[in-house]
Enzyme design. Structure first.
Site, PDB file in Angstrom:
ATOM      1  N   THR A   6      -0.845  11.399  -6.350  1.00 27.32           N
ATOM      2  CA  THR A   6      -1.007  12.389  -5.286  1.00 27.32           C
ATOM      3  C   THR A   6      -0.386  11.957  -3.968  1.00 27.32           C
ATOM      4  O   THR A   6      -0.740  12.457  -2.920  1.00 27.32           O
ATOM      5  CB  THR A   6      -2.495  12.685  -5.069  1.00 27.32           C
ATOM      6  OG1 THR A   6      -3.162  11.438  -4.937  1.00 27.32           O
ATOM      7  CG2 THR A   6      -3.080  13.448  -6.202  1.00 27.32           C
ATOM      8  N   THR A  61      -3.575   6.162  -9.005  1.00 31.25           N
ATOM      9  CA  THR A  61      -4.349   4.934  -8.779  1.00 31.25           C
ATOM     10  C   THR A  61      -5.066   4.415 -10.023  1.00 31.25           C
ATOM     11  O   THR A  61      -5.330   3.226 -10.123  1.00 31.25           O
ATOM     12  CB  THR A  61      -5.418   5.150  -7.685  1.00 31.25           C
ATOM     13  OG1 THR A  61      -6.195   6.286  -8.039  1.00 31.25           O
ATOM     14  CG2 THR A  61      -4.776   5.353  -6.340  1.00 31.25           C
ATOM     15  N   ASP A  62      -5.356   5.322 -10.975  1.00 33.32           N
ATOM     16  CA  ASP A  62      -6.206   4.904 -12.096  1.00 33.32           C
ATOM     17  C   ASP A  62      -5.703   3.642 -12.793  1.00 33.32           C
ATOM     18  O   ASP A  62      -6.473   2.740 -13.090  1.00 33.32           O
ATOM     19  CB  ASP A  62      -6.333   6.040 -13.121  1.00 33.32           C
ATOM     20  CG  ASP A  62      -7.422   7.017 -12.738  1.00 33.32           C
ATOM     21  OD1 ASP A  62      -7.894   6.939 -11.589  1.00 33.32           O
ATOM     22  OD2 ASP A  62      -7.793   7.854 -13.586  1.00 33.32           O
ATOM     23  N   LYS A 117      -8.861  -1.765  -9.497  1.00 36.59           N
ATOM     24  CA  LYS A 117      -9.572  -0.608  -8.966  1.00 36.59           C
ATOM     25  C   LYS A 117     -11.052  -0.815  -9.271  1.00 36.59           C
ATOM     26  O   LYS A 117     -11.424  -0.982 -10.427  1.00 36.59           O
ATOM     27  CB  LYS A 117      -9.062   0.675  -9.620  1.00 36.59           C
ATOM     28  CG  LYS A 117      -9.574   1.943  -8.947  1.00 36.59           C
ATOM     29  CD  LYS A 117      -8.969   3.213  -9.534  1.00 36.59           C
ATOM     30  CE  LYS A 117      -9.409   4.424  -8.736  1.00 36.59           C
ATOM     31  NZ  LYS A 117      -8.857   5.676  -9.254  1.00 36.59           N
TER      32      LYS A 117
END
Lengths: 423, 472
Positions: free
Chosen positions: A86, A162-163, A241
């Site tokens: 995004t 980001t995952d 993360k």
């Protein structure tokens, strides 16, 4: 009557008592017509209740205007490779849709600060959610990086979901030897179509860091905390993360940050001493497909181990210092035997589900037993880094070499001296 | 002030009413606390960016805020906010209770409820929404209310999030508190069909009454806000915000009409209502709302079954009328009773031997009087106990007041003090008092009697007996 609308037509619909005027939204389904009213609100109308439809405009125009980007010969050039996520998406207020944007003009119009820091090159690689990435995508990204290095840019930013950003960061770290430029992965936890997005700060700080330091290698640039001021440049192989939604979701595991960057205060604080690799750069981009991860837990079934039959590599995310249930109780004994059998053809590496700290398989008998049957300590590597490292090693080296290299520090994935750094 | 001929001036006015909902917040499980009493224990800084739309233009109101280029500081209490308010977690599912309230209100306002509700993100860049947008959805359209000057149409009913409260503004920073961010808000917009300034007050008052009738909206200062749009022929629309009291609406509107008459046509803008009925410039009128779908929230289909299962509350105005008609109470007493939010009918059943008007008076007037006289609270259970003793015949009518005073001031009442005295005994005593005080007036004699028997004998009864014996 309504089905023939493709979307974006301006229409007037008449119901029993009401009349609605608006633009047909593309997400309308067979039962509901979604109209964007003049007030900006979208409403759903049951199609079966519509008495009359009048078309006011066949298709409304969507205007797009962007700034012109000029080359500034006093500034370095930074390439932004888009892989998805995004980082650069924009709202189309006519349809309400969020559209990904990849042209440099669009980026500069969205983030005008970039123009003052560097000349921006923007390259589309892919547009996928990061959970869908496969090894072949890592290869594609590495090829795009190679091309940019050859074109002589100062550095490269990779816009990434980001995952699984930390997996990709690890993969790129292992794939390149003597990387001559910085490659910084940047993501955002709040999409850039909103005023509160973290994308701008991450992207601007990453660009500022690349343009103003001599760092080379792979890193991740994300928020330091929940304030919109400082980003951390994090070591690609020691970052994970750790939160599903916060903007400071990425945390450094068993290591420290490379630098802190605050563009609005023109501040870069170097934390780690740079050890830039010298020599000609090259890449090795093969990965072994048959590598897996097994997270152990109480009451584990031995079939889980057996399911890895035929695998070349397995990372066990064990408990505590690196354990899995292998005592004499019937099912646990089966687990032990299955592991023993598997380790004959498969490199098995132990990491810890504690996330922080090092695996030590000498403290308890369980660890010692596991070592005897060939399970190798993953030291203080995160499970994700160990998994990528194992797949990359098995893709490029012989099994005996792999067994030796897996617990040797190659690119900063193993820290022999862990300090007090914790969450 | 000169009489205003609204029709001749081309007076045009509509209202926008915002009402906070009680319970929990709209998109998280935090309590809907508007002013948290705790000290903020969370603080963070953000920078909001204006997002240009497809036309490349930034919204005018947004630009006005952006030109300030301020850092936004947020203060929050963990007791009234969570990651959702900090824009660190996506919104949870819509609070079903709040949706039900919004639907009830739509029906009470005779609106058509939309078939599918889609929440939108309305761009806000002044920092009052941490996310940079306000979540809002259109729930109902095309309603109406009846007023003394005819029907007034309700154009829309929306369900949205309350914004954060500004607490400080400095040269380069602006500080908000997040307590009320995310509290559910009902927004009602009337058509510009208001006839005159007094009519605007009436419309606001009727809508407020309907909202309160649900029993599920917040009460008190700031829980309901009225924005008034006013224009006259040849002038752009002016929006007046920040009325402290409904009573101020008519005079403020009239002043605004005079102001517009005295000035050339200006660009439409927002003005702030002052307590002295004047207004002052606040900011430019926001452009057409920039909205796009909130994709983190599922679209909600509204079925007939859902609407049929909603129980509509009795309107406060209907309840008031019922009291007036059934018990012949005054309008004020009826209103006060309803405000207390008690089940009055159940008191009538419970204290069947007591006159309903007496019950109502004790609940409203007596309670108020004791509270102001002794500065002590008279609770509903105290009233129930006192009325209970009277209903059972344990004490007289007058003792109810005395017992309540004892309850409120001492926490307990000695019933023996107020036990009804045998009529014969009183008569004997009265005879004696008359005999001893031959020169005293009727009033003075009554005083003597009541001094001895306060609470133990009904004053009316004592006066009857005194009369009887004086005549003898």
């Amino acid at each position: 009557m309504v089905k023939k609308f493709k979307g974006l037509e301006k229409i007037e619909v008449e119901l029993k008592d009401e009349v609605y005027k608006g633009i047909v939204m593309p997400n309308s389904d067979s039962e509901t017509l979604f109209l964007k009213l003049e007030s900006g609100y979208n409403v759903g109308i049951n199609i079966k209740d519509i008495k009359k439809v009048k078309i006011l405009d066949k298709k409304i125009d969507i205007k797009s205007s962007t700034v012109k980007v000029k080359h500034n010969k006093n500034l370095p050039t930074v390439s932004i490779l888009h892989t998805g996520g995004t980082i650069a998406s924009k709202v189309d207020y006519n349809t309400g849709g969020v559209v990904a944007r990849f042209e440099p003009e669009e980026l500069v119009s969205m983030f005008p600060e970039l123009e003052k820091i560097a000349n921006i090159k923007s390259i589309f690689v892919s547009n996928v959610f990061s959970e869908n990435l496969r090894f072949k995508d890592y290869v594609n990204i590495s090829k795009a990086i190679e091309k940019e290095i050859k074109s002589g840019v100062k550095g490269i930013i990779i816009g990434h979901g980001t995952d699984t950003m930390h997996y990709s960061a690890a993969a790129l770290s292992f794939m390149f030897d003597n990387l001559p430029v910085p490659v910084v992965l940047v993501g955002s936890q709040r999409s850039s179509d909103r005023g509160s997005s973290d994308a701008a700060l991450n992207l601007i700080n990453a660009t500022y860091f690349i343009a103003n330091t001599e760092f080379t290698g792979v890193a991740i640039c994300m928020h330091k905390d929940i304030n919109d001021d400082t980003c951390l440049i994090m070591p690609a192989l020691k970052t994970r993360k750790l939160h599903s939604s916060r903007r400071d979701a990425f945390k450094i595991i068993n290591d420290e940050a490379i630098a802190e960057v605050n563009y609005s205060k023109n501040k870069i604080k170097m934390i780690k001493e740079l050890k830039n690799e010298k020599g000609a750069w090259k890449s090795k981009n093969k990965f072994e497909e048959k590598v897996g991860i097994l997270r152990t837990y109480p009451n584990l079934n031995s079939k889980q181990i057996e399911s890895f039959k035929g695998y070349k590599g397995l990372v066990i995310e064990g408990t505590g210092l690196g354990h899995i249930s292998i005592d004499n109780s019937p099912e646990n004994k089966k687990i032990f035997n299955a592991l023993k059998k598997l380790s004959k053809s498969c490199v098995i590496v132990m990491t810890s589900q504690c996330i922080f700290g090092r695996v030590n398989m000498n403290v308890y008998s369980t660890g010692r037993e596991l070592q005897k049957i060939g399970v190798i300590s993953g030291e203080d590597m995160t499970t994700e880094t160990a998994y990528i490292k194992l797949a990359w090693l098995l893709g490029n080296y012989k099994k005996d070499q792999v067994k030796q290299m897996i617990s040797t520090n190659l690119k900063g994935e193993i820290n022999k001296r862990i300090g007090l750094e914790f969450i | 002030m000169i009489m205003i001929n609204y029709k001749e001036l081309g007076f045009k006015s509509g209202l926008e009413i915002h009402q906070q909902i009680e319970g929990r917040k709209l998109f998280c499980k935090c309590p809907a606390i508007v002013n948290d009493e705790n000290e903020p224990n969370i603080k963070f800084k953000r920078k909001l960016r204006a997002i240009a739309g497809e036309t490349g233009k930034i919204d005018r109101a947004a630009e006005f805020e952006m030109s300030k280029d301020k850092e936004v500081i947020y203060e929050a209490c963990s007791s009234s906010s969570c990651l959702v308010e900090y824009d660190e977690e996506p919104p949870h599912e819509l609070n079903k209770d709040s949706l039900d309230i919004a639907l009830q209100i739509c029906l009470l306002l005779n609106c058509k409820v939309v078939d599918s509700i889609q929440f939108m993100r309305k761009t806000v860049v002044d920092g009052s929404n941490v996310s940079g947008f306000q979540r809002t959805a259109l729930i109902g359209t095309n309603g109406f209310i009846n007023t003394s000057k005819g029907k007034v149409n309700i154009e829309t009913v929306c369900l949205e999030e309350e914004a954060a409260k500004k607490v400080k503004e400095e040269n380069n920073s602006i500080t908000y508190r997040l307590d009320r961010l995310g509290v559910g808000l009902i927004e009602i917009a009337t058509a510009p069909e208001i006839k005159d300034s007094e009519h605007a007050r009436e419309v606001a008052s009727i809508i407020g009454m309907i909202l309160r009738s649900t029993g599920k909206v917040k009460r008190g200062i700031g829980s309901i806000r009225q924005d008034v749009n006013v224009s006259i022929k040849g002038h752009n629309r002016i929006e007046i915000k920040g009325f402290q009291d409904l009573k101020n609406i008519p005079r403020t509107i009239d002043n605004e009409i005079h102001r517009q008459l005295k000035t050339k046509n200006e660009e439409g803008h927002v003005r702030k209502a002052n307590p002295d009925f004047t207004t002052e410039y606040q900011r430019p009128m926001p452009g057409a709302s920039r909205m796009y779908p909130e994709t983190d929230i599922k679209i909600i289909k509204i079925t007939k079954k859902m609407l049929d299962s909603l129980e509509l509350p009795e309107l406060i105005s209907e309840k008031t009328n019922k009291f007036i008609e059934k018990y012949k109470f005054s309008e004020e007493l009826s209103r006060e009773l309803i405000k207390m939010d008690i089940d009055f009918e159940s008191y009538i059943h419970k204290f069947s031997k007591v006159n309903p008007e007496f019950i109502a008076n004790v609940l409203v007037e007596v309670r108020k009087e004791i509270q102001s006289r002794f500065d002590k609270e008279v609770t509903i259970p105290m009233i129930e106990n006192a009325l209970g003793y009277y209903n059972e015949g344990k004490v007289g009518k007058d003792a109810v007041y005395e017992i309540l005073v004892d309850f409120a001031t001492k926490g307990d009442a000695d019933l023996k003090k107020y036990e009804q005295v045998d009529e014969k005994e009183i008569e004997k005593e009265i005879k004696e008092i008359i005999h001893k005080n031959k020169n005293l007036s009727f009033g003075a004699l009554m005083g003597e009697i009541m001094k001895k028997y306060r609470g133990k004998v009904d004053g009316k009864k004592a006066s009857e007996l005194l009369n009887k014996h004086l005549k003898q």
